[in-house]
Design an enzyme around this catalytic site. Structure first.
Site, PDB file in Angstrom:
ATOM      1  N   CYS A  73     -20.500   9.245  11.841  1.00  0.00           N
ATOM      2  CA  CYS A  73     -20.288  10.674  11.833  1.00  0.00           C
ATOM      3  C   CYS A  73     -18.879  11.025  10.985  1.00  0.00           C
ATOM      4  CB  CYS A  73     -20.384  11.434  12.954  1.00  0.00           C
ATOM      5  SG  CYS A  73     -18.917  11.185  14.119  1.00  0.00           S
ATOM      6  N   ASN A 117       0.585   0.184   0.698  1.00  0.00           N
ATOM      7  CA  ASN A 117       0.794  -0.075   2.285  1.00  0.00           C
ATOM      8  C   ASN A 117      -0.132   1.039   2.998  1.00  0.00           C
ATOM      9  OD1 ASN A 117       2.659  -2.009   1.296  1.00  0.00           O
ATOM     10  ND2 ASN A 117       4.464  -0.522   1.265  1.00  0.00           N
ATOM     11  N   ILE A 118      -0.243   0.346   4.305  1.00  0.00           N
ATOM     12  CA  ILE A 118      -0.869   1.183   5.241  1.00  0.00           C
ATOM     13  C   ILE A 118      -0.143   1.553   6.430  1.00  0.00           C
ATOM     14  CG2 ILE A 118      -3.267   0.303   4.526  1.00  0.00           C
ATOM     15  CD1 ILE A 118      -3.255  -1.693   6.733  1.00  0.00           C
ATOM     16  N   ASP A 119       1.287   1.054   6.302  1.00  0.00           N
ATOM     17  CA  ASP A 119       2.062   1.207   7.708  1.00  0.00           C
ATOM     18  C   ASP A 119       2.533   2.608   7.871  1.00  0.00           C
ATOM     19  OD1 ASP A 119       3.877   1.491   5.308  1.00  0.00           O
ATOM     20  OD2 ASP A 119       4.571  -0.577   5.754  1.00  0.00           O
ATOM     21  N   HIS A 150      -4.954   2.508  -0.221  1.00  0.00           N
ATOM     22  CA  HIS A 150      -5.561   1.616   0.684  1.00  0.00           C
ATOM     23  C   HIS A 150      -5.689   2.387   2.347  1.00  0.00           C
ATOM     24  CE1 HIS A 150      -4.678  -2.166  -1.535  1.00  0.00           C
ATOM     25  NE2 HIS A 150      -5.462  -1.101  -2.252  1.00  0.00           N
ATOM     26  N   GLY A 204       7.915  -4.545  -5.059  1.00  0.00           N
ATOM     27  CA  GLY A 204       7.295  -5.114  -4.071  1.00  0.00           C
ATOM     28  C   GLY A 204       5.765  -5.496  -3.989  1.00  0.00           C
ATOM     29  N   THR A 205       5.292  -5.766  -5.233  1.00  0.00           N
ATOM     30  CA  THR A 205       4.127  -6.022  -5.262  1.00  0.00           C
ATOM     31  C   THR A 205       3.578  -7.210  -6.526  1.00  0.00           C
ATOM     32  OG1 THR A 205       1.799  -5.156  -6.021  1.00  0.00           O
ATOM     33  CG2 THR A 205       3.427  -4.228  -6.884  1.00  0.00           C
ATOM     34  N   SER A 206       2.796  -8.183  -6.324  1.00  0.00           N
ATOM     35  CA  SER A 206       2.587  -9.020  -7.458  1.00  0.00           C
ATOM     36  C   SER A 206       1.253  -8.694  -8.237  1.00  0.00           C
ATOM     37  CB  SER A 206       2.269 -10.501  -6.704  1.00  0.00           C
ATOM     38  OG  SER A 206       1.256 -10.241  -5.700  1.00  0.00           O
ATOM     39  N   LYS A 220      10.475  -9.940  -5.755  1.00  0.00           N
ATOM     40  CA  LYS A 220      10.990 -11.605  -5.672  1.00  0.00           C
ATOM     41  C   LYS A 220      10.492 -12.515  -6.701  1.00  0.00           C
ATOM     42  CE  LYS A 220      12.128 -11.227  -0.806  1.00  0.00           C
ATOM     43  NZ  LYS A 220      11.895 -11.561   0.616  1.00  0.00           N
TER      44      LYS A 220
END
Length: 503
Positions: free
Chosen positions: A174, A132-134, A163, A255-257, A287
């Protein structure tokens, strides 16, 4: 090693306190007993935080299509580095990123994020790797920075952002870092990239100096896209190697596939290390199940359902058990250090008083006040010849000493304690017999006025003693059993021995 059979647990069919699920209880107990847990998370743990998904009717993809109806991009294409080759796809990307950043600012950490924070506080979290990037982990106070100011890799980082971060920007030329400010977000929303302030300043300075202009970079989100190298890839590799060498006992994937190639390699390598340890388990919570033959024999448990519900079950079980908390070290301030020194010094003085010892500071204070002591009861060291002669001179006052008769071969000096009125023999000195006895020409001292002094110096009225360095042998100290405390300074008197020691 026996082949691993994955057990599937459906959380939607689980009814608490009614029908216990044996597999669910076993998986929960493994999490409770785990001391070194590696957690891998994906976008699924942030769905309950208020961040919309990408593909629903109100998702971010549809918001972008309303502004760019003629542009058709798949979800993967929006995070591919090749989109910068075309101006249209670049504008779509900037608009999409501005909407995503606005949504993350409104989001709050989910129960899954709090669960990961709890594992860290309990000392059970070895590391968390997230796609996640949140940056919701940062709102809970978890450390995410990989490299310190000196360029060295941090060892105490809690969360590794595979990520990058959406709350940071960097220049394309720069690489100067910036925060995602509101002014920059407005420019991104229009499908354009803001210019780098540092590059603009350098260009203005060069023009003022009469030099040629230089290229000015633009800002972009500090995230890692597909077909793009991670700027901290080497640091992440060192952290992963260090974690695997520490023998983790549980790998938790949530939470990842597992569609990203680099993440698949990390999970498979970590799962192999976990299974090599006795009792090590690999758990997947999502899920949907993962697809592919490569995952055969990798996972021990597959928890099908929401990650928040699973985390609540495990967190409740962990908190019901008394687990040793990992306390952070807190350095003492200068004031606290000074108070600690004063306390230790006071305890040492009290201990010294209990052992009935005379402190050195008290002896020095009496000497500085002008009170002369002929013998140090605290030190317990024998007198030298010079010290003994000086002590006798001090005790006799200003009386001039002459030589004694030839029959006075033995002389004993006694230290009298004024409190107990007991005599302690300090040393006995034997004077060498002279070839011709000399007659004393000194009259005896006058009787002292004080009864105590009179008792001490009575024997001095009978005869005088000539003391010199040549006529005194080194005294032998008779140490007392314990060092005594003297409220009054001891007085030295000389008595004539009743027996003579043969030479």
């Amino acid at each position: 090693m026996n082949p691993i059979t994955m057990r599937t647990i459906d959380l939607s069919k689980h009814v608490p306190d009614v029908v216990p699920d044996r597999d669910l209880e076993e998986a929960t107990q493994y999490m409770v007993k785990a001391k070194k847990t590696i957690v891998v998370t994906g976008a699924g743990i942030s769905c309950s935080s208020g961040i919309p998904d990408f593909r629903s009717a109100d998702g971010l993809y549809n918001l972008v299509k309303k502004q760019y109806p003629k542009t058709v991009l798949k979800g993967k294409d929006l995070f591919d580095a090749n989109l910068f080759r075309d101006c249209t796809t670049t504008a779509v990307f900037y608009t999409f990123i501005s909407e995503l950043h606005a949504q993350t600012l409104k989001a709050k950490p989910s129960p899954t994020h709090h669960f990961i924070k709890m594992l860290s506080e309990k000392g059970k979290l070895l590391r968390c790797y997230t796609q996640n990037i949140d940056c919701l982990e940062e709102e809970l106070g978890m450390e995410t920075s990989l490299v310190c100011e000196k360029g060295k890799v941090k060892k105490d980082v809690n969360v590794v952002q595979l990520h990058g971060s959406l709350r940071k920007l960097k220049c394309t030329i720069c690489s100067e870092p910036y925060g995602f400010l509101n002014d920059f977000e407005k420019v991104f929303r229009e499908g354009e990239a803001p210019d780098c302030p540092k590059c603009e300043l350098n260009d203005v300075i060069r023009v003022a100096q009469g030099k040629r202009k230089i290229a000015t970079g633009t800002l972009r989100p500090d995230i890692v896209l597909y077909n793009e190298n991670h700027p901290f890839g080497e640091a992440i590799g060192k952290i992963q190697l260090n974690d695997l060498q520490r023998s983790p006992d549980v790998l938790l994937v949530m939470g990842t596939s597992l569609k990203v190639h680099g993440l698949r390699l990390l999970v498979r390598k970590a799962a192999k290390v976990v299974h090599e340890k006795k009792g090590g388990k690999v758990i997947l919570v999502n899920k949907t199940p993962v697809v592919g033959k490569e995952w055969s024999g990798v996972f021990d448990y597959f928890i099908e359902g929401e990650t928040d519900r699973w985390c609540e079950i495990v967190e409740s079980a962990i908190r019901s058990v008394k687990v040793q908390t990992k306390l952070q070290f807190k350095a003492l301030t200068e004031e606290e250090k000074e108070q600690l020194k004063q306390k230790q010094k006071k305890e040492q003085e009290e201990q010294s008083d209990k052992e009935n010892l005379v402190p050195v500071e008290r002896i020095k204070a009496k000497v500085e006040a002008g009170k002369k002591r002929s013998f140090s009861a605290a030190s317990g060291k024998p007198f030298s010849e010079e010290q003994l002669a000086e002590s006798i001179t001090v005790a006799l006052g200003s009386t001039e000493l002459g030589s004694s008769s030839a029959s006075d071969n033995n002389n004993t000096f006694v230290l009298t304690d004024s409190n107990t009125n007991k005599d302690r023999t300090i040393a006995s000195c034997r004077r060498r017999t002279a070839s011709a006895p000399a007659t004393s020409s000194v009259s005896p001292p006058s009787a002292p006025s004080s009864p105590k002094k009179q008792n001490t110096l009575t024997s001095l009225t009978k005869a005088s003693l000539h003391v010199s360095k040549a006529s005194v042998r080194r005294p032998v100290l008779v140490k007392p059993e314990k060092a005594m405390r003297f409220d009054n300074l001891p007085e030295l008197r000389r008595t004539r021995s009743s027996t003579r020691v043969e030479q």
